[in-house]
Scaffold this active site. Sequence first.
Site, PDB file in Angstrom:
ATOM      1  N   ARG A1039      22.722  81.543  34.373  1.00 27.64           N
ATOM      2  CA  ARG A1039      22.954  80.924  32.957  1.00 27.64           C
ATOM      3  C   ARG A1039      23.500  82.026  32.153  1.00 27.64           C
ATOM      4  O   ARG A1039      23.009  83.064  32.121  1.00 27.64           O
ATOM      5  CB  ARG A1039      21.727  80.393  32.289  1.00 27.64           C
ATOM      6  CG  ARG A1039      21.895  79.714  31.046  1.00 27.64           C
ATOM      7  CD  ARG A1039      20.594  79.271  30.675  1.00 27.64           C
ATOM      8  NE  ARG A1039      19.894  78.192  31.514  1.00 27.64           N
ATOM      9  CZ  ARG A1039      18.718  78.011  31.505  1.00 27.64           C
ATOM     10  NH1 ARG A1039      17.757  78.631  31.001  1.00 27.64           N
ATOM     11  NH2 ARG A1039      17.968  76.875  32.501  1.00 27.64           N
ATOM     12  N   ARG A1108      15.966  83.180  23.889  1.00 29.46           N
ATOM     13  CA  ARG A1108      17.401  82.546  24.836  1.00 29.46           C
ATOM     14  C   ARG A1108      18.514  82.657  23.827  1.00 29.46           C
ATOM     15  O   ARG A1108      18.518  83.065  22.540  1.00 29.46           O
ATOM     16  CB  ARG A1108      16.842  81.158  25.377  1.00 29.46           C
ATOM     17  CG  ARG A1108      15.442  81.202  25.779  1.00 29.46           C
ATOM     18  CD  ARG A1108      15.471  81.369  27.376  1.00 29.46           C
ATOM     19  NE  ARG A1108      14.411  81.318  28.065  1.00 29.46           N
ATOM     20  CZ  ARG A1108      13.902  80.390  28.943  1.00 29.46           C
ATOM     21  NH1 ARG A1108      14.914  79.192  29.150  1.00 29.46           N
ATOM     22  NH2 ARG A1108      12.851  80.216  29.616  1.00 29.46           N
ATOM     23  N   LYS A1179       8.925  81.213  26.759  1.00 29.50           N
ATOM     24  CA  LYS A1179      10.414  81.097  26.438  1.00 29.50           C
ATOM     25  C   LYS A1179      10.202  81.018  24.952  1.00 29.50           C
ATOM     26  O   LYS A1179       9.495  80.445  24.175  1.00 29.50           O
ATOM     27  CB  LYS A1179      10.986  80.246  26.952  1.00 29.50           C
ATOM     28  CG  LYS A1179      10.761  78.837  26.951  1.00 29.50           C
ATOM     29  CD  LYS A1179      11.272  77.733  27.849  1.00 29.50           C
ATOM     30  CE  LYS A1179      10.706  76.694  28.425  1.00 29.50           C
ATOM     31  NZ  LYS A1179      11.260  75.772  29.190  1.00 29.50           N
ATOM     32  N   LYS A1181      13.167  79.835  21.768  1.00 31.12           N
ATOM     33  CA  LYS A1181      14.323  79.356  21.360  1.00 31.12           C
ATOM     34  C   LYS A1181      14.591  79.163  19.930  1.00 31.12           C
ATOM     35  O   LYS A1181      13.920  78.668  19.112  1.00 31.12           O
ATOM     36  CB  LYS A1181      14.335  77.878  22.170  1.00 31.12           C
ATOM     37  CG  LYS A1181      14.397  77.762  23.729  1.00 31.12           C
ATOM     38  CD  LYS A1181      14.256  76.542  24.009  1.00 31.12           C
ATOM     39  CE  LYS A1181      14.189  76.656  25.637  1.00 31.12           C
ATOM     40  NZ  LYS A1181      14.241  75.214  26.278  1.00 31.12           N
ATOM     41  N   CYS A1404      19.543  65.802  31.706  1.00 27.53           N
ATOM     42  CA  CYS A1404      19.369  67.272  32.394  1.00 27.53           C
ATOM     43  C   CYS A1404      19.948  67.354  33.666  1.00 27.53           C
ATOM     44  O   CYS A1404      20.368  66.426  34.345  1.00 27.53           O
ATOM     45  CB  CYS A1404      17.926  67.825  32.127  1.00 27.53           C
ATOM     46  SG  CYS A1404      16.980  67.023  33.765  1.00 27.53           S
ATOM     47  N   CYS A1410      17.405  71.388  40.298  1.00 25.12           N
ATOM     48  CA  CYS A1410      16.134  71.917  39.574  1.00 25.12           C
ATOM     49  C   CYS A1410      14.914  71.521  40.461  1.00 25.12           C
ATOM     50  O   CYS A1410      14.722  70.705  40.818  1.00 25.12           O
ATOM     51  CB  CYS A1410      16.032  70.973  38.361  1.00 25.12           C
ATOM     52  SG  CYS A1410      14.519  71.643  37.744  1.00 25.12           S
ATOM     53  N   CYS A1449      12.195  65.751  34.736  1.00 16.55           N
ATOM     54  CA  CYS A1449      10.728  65.912  34.435  1.00 16.55           C
ATOM     55  C   CYS A1449      10.371  65.881  33.016  1.00 16.55           C
ATOM     56  O   CYS A1449      11.296  66.083  32.162  1.00 16.55           O
ATOM     57  CB  CYS A1449      10.429  67.323  35.183  1.00 16.55           C
ATOM     58  SG  CYS A1449      10.572  68.751  34.488  1.00 16.55           S
ATOM     59  N   CYS A1453      14.430  69.406  29.182  1.00  8.88           N
ATOM     60  CA  CYS A1453      15.489  70.327  28.941  1.00  8.88           C
ATOM     61  C   CYS A1453      16.509  69.543  28.148  1.00  8.88           C
ATOM     62  O   CYS A1453      17.391  70.164  27.321  1.00  8.88           O
ATOM     63  CB  CYS A1453      16.158  70.698  30.102  1.00  8.88           C
ATOM     64  SG  CYS A1453      14.969  71.936  30.911  1.00  8.88           S
TER      65      CYS A1453
HETATM   66  S1  SF4 Z   1      14.087  68.405  32.360  1.00 11.01           S
HETATM   67 FE1  SF4 Z   1      12.887  69.156  34.446  1.00 11.01          FE
HETATM   68  S2  SF4 Z   1      14.215  68.134  35.831  1.00 11.01           S
HETATM   69 FE2  SF4 Z   1      15.690  68.572  33.844  1.00 11.01          FE
HETATM   70  S3  SF4 Z   1      16.520  70.275  34.251  1.00 11.01           S
HETATM   71 FE3  SF4 Z   1      14.629  70.497  32.973  1.00 11.01          FE
HETATM   72  S4  SF4 Z   1      13.280  71.341  34.365  1.00 11.01           S
HETATM   73 FE4  SF4 Z   1      14.750  70.369  35.526  1.00 11.01          FE
END
Ligand code: SF4
Length: 1549
Positions: A1039, A1108, A1179, A1181, A1404, A1410, A1449, A1453
């Site tokens: 990244r 970040r 982290k 942000k 995401c 991931c 998940c 993100c």
């Molecule tokens: S929200 Fe969860 S599944 Fe989606 S990129 Fe972030 S860590 Fe991975």
Amino acid sequence: MGSISSPAEAVARIAYLTSDVVISVQPSLTVDSEFSHYLNQYTSKQIKNLTSRTIPDIQRHRQNADPLLSAYKPLQEGKLVSATTSSAVLLNSIPHLYKLAQQPIVLHVALATSQADFSDISSIRQCGFTFLQSETLQDAQDMAITAHALAVRSGKGVVHFFDPSNSLSDTPIAPESRDVLQTLFSKYIPGRPQNEEDEYLYVDSGRIATTADLPVSGVSPNQSSTTSVLQSQATRDVSPTAGTTETASSVSSRRHSSTDSLPTSSAGTSVDAPVARPVTASDIFSYVTDIWSVFKELTGREYSAVEYSGPPAAEAAIYIFGSTGVFVDVLDSDDCPADLSNVGIITARLYRPWLGASVLLDAIPKSIKKIAVLEQLRRKTTKWGPSFMDILSSLNAGANGQNQIAIVQYRLGQIDAATGAQALRGIFQNLTPAVSPRSHQKRRGHSRAASLPIQNLSIGHETTPTAVDLGAEQPEAENAYLKILNQLFGDRLYVANQAKANNAGISASIAASPEYGFGSLLARIEHRERFVQEVQQAATSKQFITDAPKQWLARWALSAEDSAKSNQNAAEVIPRLANDGSSLASSLLDNKALFYKESQWLIGSDAWAYDLGNSGVHHVLQSGANINMLILDTQPYSERAVVDATRRKKDIGLYAMNYGNAYVASTAVYSSYTQVLQAMIEAEQFSGPSVVLAYLPYNKENDSPLTVLQETKKAVDLGFWPLYRWDPSNEKKGEPTFNLDSERIKQELEQFLRRDNQLTQVMNRHPQFAAHLSESYGSEVRKMQKRRAKSAYEALLDSMQGAPLTILFASDNGNAEGLAKRLAKRGKARGLKTMVMAMDEYPIEDLTSEENVVLMTSTAGQGEFPQNGRAFWEAIKDATDMDLSNVHITVFALGDSHYWPRKEDKIFYNKPGKDLDVRVQALNAKTLTPLGQGDDQDPDGFQTGYQEWEPRLWQALGVANVEGLPEEPPPITNEDIKIESNYLRGTIAEGLKDVSTGAISASDQQLTKFHGTYMQDDRDLRDERKAQGLEPAYSFMIRCRLPGGVATPSQWLQMDALAGAHGNQTMKLTTRQTFQFHGVIKSQLKPAMQAINKALMTTLAACGDVNRNVMCSSLPTMSEYHHDVHAVSQKISDHLLPSTSAYHEIWLKDDATGEKTQVAGDAVQDFEPMYGPTYLPRKFKITIAIPPHNDTDVYAHDVGLIAIKSKETGRLAGFNILAGGGMGVTHNNKKTYPRTGYMMGYVPADKAHLVCEKIMLVQKDHGDRKNRKHARLKYTMDDMSNEVFKAKVQELLNPLDIKFEAPEPFKFQSNIDTFGWQKDEKGLNHFTFFIENGRVEDTADFPMRTGLREIAKTHKGEFRLTGNQHLCLSNVADEDKESIAALMKQYKLDNTKFSGMRLSSSACVAFPTCGLAMAESERYLPVLITKLEKCLEDNGLSQDSIVMRMTGCPNGCARPWLAEVAFVGKAYGAYNMYLGGGYHGQRLNKLYKSSIMEEEILEIMKDLLSRYAKERKEGEHFGDWTIRSGVINETTEGKYFHDNVAEEESDAE
Ligand code: SF4
């Protein structure tokens, strides 16, 4: 008892119950055949067959994909095989039929067309099969049973055929009872033949079914004397080819002129002396008679080889080879015409072998004097039909001393109910013409002429043979390759056998066949060659009026075979010829298309042009012609095990390479688009045959692209489908001929190819070893290794005292393994002789002699064993003679009781451990201590249960109270790793040099995050690689740090190049406005980092427990203002950058020179004035939003800055500061929640970076460093209260004379992007592209990456990445707009006409890269939206912006908790649904439904959308409506996120 209403159902049931393998021939994989529907039903109900008590393997094959090819392998394995098919496949299968006739296979054939074409059957009558015919529904069931019994009894193939339309009005029948089938088959099955010979596909193995193959059966009590006679004669006449029915037929017919009588010793009639001799026609007759006699005893229904119905004293009969229904209806009707009432009907139940006169004469009344033979003779050239010849040859000699029977042939056309009586009357008038004496007959010399029947009369409507169209349908998925061909070659492309192409007078399936295409290509090539010669001659001719043509023709002819040059020259030649006007010029112009050189392709496809994949390739290679072949292989990798090698097209490549004269490439568009492009271009340029193998795996033609992608990845990754290019012409140029393009598995693949080659050679020399070669070697070695490992351990233990304790673990993610090893250490400390190893490493035969055993297992997948315990479990599960009565065993199981969202799946929790416990007790093991269970959901995770179980174990072993145990070190935490890392160095540099693994150590995995890279593994491949014993497919995500998301065109180009050279050919534009690369393998990591830094970007602190990437609104409409705000984002980013020089040392130092390359930023020293050695607890942000656009979701970050414009200058004045926003949550853990930022107050712009620093420092010192789930700023602030936190920050700001003022007013309107062109205040243009979920990639439909690359080459302004993962092309001057717009149009980048919901959506990454993903996201959200768009349209909501977000998940993100509607992954395919977020990101949403799947999602959404459309107020957004209408409660603050939800999370039930 149910009833059966169609012959297909009756036949499918019998085939299913009496076969191990049923080859289900279907029009396509998505279209059922008349049989497959029933076969699928039985399989889905898990019904077992009667013969081996297993669920039969139903193999589905397309009817044009050589289905019978798949019969050989199971037959070779001794399985009972049948096929259900229409007659359309028969003629194409003739090469197989001759071979399969000598195998016990049953083909159930439904005659294909509405006017059933019996000529398909008569055309294959000589192939050696036995043929049984059914007329009615009951027949169909009974003949199906007979066919299977006969195939097993005779060892020979049986074709059972029927016309489905003949029994359309039959009354339903009862399914034949299993008892009847059982009784009948038990007579034959025990001795079913095992074929141990190797079969060869294209060479006859010489196998002939013999009587020695067969179970010996006694003589049928009802066996007729005729049979004995038949047998005796047949035995005498046996010849090497006597197994074929034609021979048998003539044998039996000749027999009647024979008077001698040899002694009988046929195996069919004697139980004493079975003789190994080929099965003859008379054997077949004997067997079938026997079967029918048993059948009659069991059911009362009677059958015979030839059947007669009608008056017992009839003089005339019709023998029908065709559908009998119409005739039977007429003759059986109450108003049957009197002249027809004395007519019988004869049919051959046993059509082949034809058994001759005695069987025929036994079956019909002696009174018969005339037989009308009715059969379809569709080809005009056929004078006498096979049935006519059968009967004629049997009866012409007045057999058995009977009177000669007159036989008359009729050509049977189509007859329907209305014309049946008339047709019959016509038949009989001709058969028995009235004899009326003629007055002058004496003078005529042929007095009886008028009374002779006419032969070959046509009855009914004549039908002509139509070529069977095998359905040349090209599946949609294949378009990916055809589009690339079109893109590359455009008008020059000529596909010779395109599916659905129009070819005058030729059927679609013939035109699509490779043979046709090949022939047409050869003709085209020759045609052009002649034309080139004509042009060469014309170039020296004096017939032209002007000079220009000659010169240009000569130039054209010189490079006629070079497509680029000849096409260029053609454009010059043609107008000059047109101007010339001479007759020579116009005659050349008659063929002006030939001036252009075509790109000529033949396509082989499993779906519509299968045979190019087999022998067709050989013909093209042999011709040496310059023809390109694109051969699609659609066999999914996961089916490879059940498919015989003959269907693998991979090997065509090896074959073609061995042939030597061809260009060969193996490609997969879903793995590497660019490699497909390159291969097609090279193939086209190659002078000679080219083979491009193209992989496109699918189970059904309508599989989703995601499924195809996942299958492709597995196949490519594991070497099943290697990507390579082979160009023999490179040798002359001194370049490598072979290029391996499967980069990441280069080494493995080379080994694979080598091994494949060696094995092939060995197997060719010693075919008998083929099946066992590699496996036996492998298992021998494994066994030896296990033994050695255990012996070494035992030797070690011998030196120790104390009781033995053997600890065996099964572990996928290391928890069980780590625990087992720790237990072993603790046992050793207590004086026990401990041994620890993976279950599968342990020699299972030693288990009975152990004393104390601990079995420790985690839980995989759906309650399965982890990979390294599966073999152990299989062995123990199936053990019948294992006695563990001397062994003390205990089991500890690890799992997550909330892992499975559905109630019915809860049984999977700790299933392996529980199963083991039950099983060892069943094997009499003594319980050391009862089963222990560790649950991830317990307060201390699995440790909670473990800490209760372990003391019990020591108690049981008598070592509970041992004194002086050593102190155990506490587990290593992230904080320890940071401290020990020497400012983020760890052992990263050393790990990168280790080529034995694609991974880096666990602690380095934590540290590399600070460097902007995460280790991941490909989730699509994880299970498969485990199964193969390979380590996961590790790769890295990189990244960048790109403050405010602004990049120059040159940086764009460098990022694009990086994606191609080091990544997976794609770039992800992230929700934090930066570039992310996936699929970078370890060896490419350093070059990739260097390339990023060369582009004057860095990855330092893009991830990790630091600040970040700093975000900033993209604001296309106000460039000056944007410039001011962006400068602040840059300043904050630089200000908070860590200072460690480890980054430069590890990534940027040139290994050869030791010099550092270009460094972005100026970090130089190894101490962290701001962060200190432990950096932040989690982290951090920061984002900036510029009202009215909240496109960076300012409320969702640790620090959110809301830009405030000066009323006086119109430029940036300062910021309202928010603190404590954050998204990450853990499912089912109410202590975690999302939170929106708290308003701290206003500060001037030039102090913003300092304010951010001080907020960060308070978090650094007060954040929770013990519990990472509670470490974010949001929890720190809630724990200490917003006010106390603000006071602490203010305290740090006081010395700098900075004070939080009251917030300035501001207003947000939305948090989405505005797409399309916009103008800023300076008159510059900005275009915001819609980049779905930020993925920049090329596909066959949309070459987006190429388009953006081309734009970057000419663009002079900026690229601004947006917080919604889209892209803004900024600062385009008016004079450049047109050319940029043209490029956009060319690459379809100007399209922003999508539904409002799609434009407002984001997802995401999730699968496959991931590691935390529980469900799909980026690959699934577009699919879900597509499924909703019709509903949006129906409710008039297409253009309404509804913010929908999805993540794989709960880490959040894509900031789902602020969306109006959100889906957060819970398990694969299951999501939690949230409603009620604020349209411009100001309000959190709330749980509406837990763990729902697509069907329910769609149902709920459709209902809500239609209600919203009706109930909303003017301008009311969806999220607001859901709250007003009471669908969901409002979330006022993060800490109340879990309160008043619409339903509790399902796991809590
Ligand atoms: S929200 Fe969860 S599944 Fe989606 S990129 Fe972030 S860590 Fe991975």
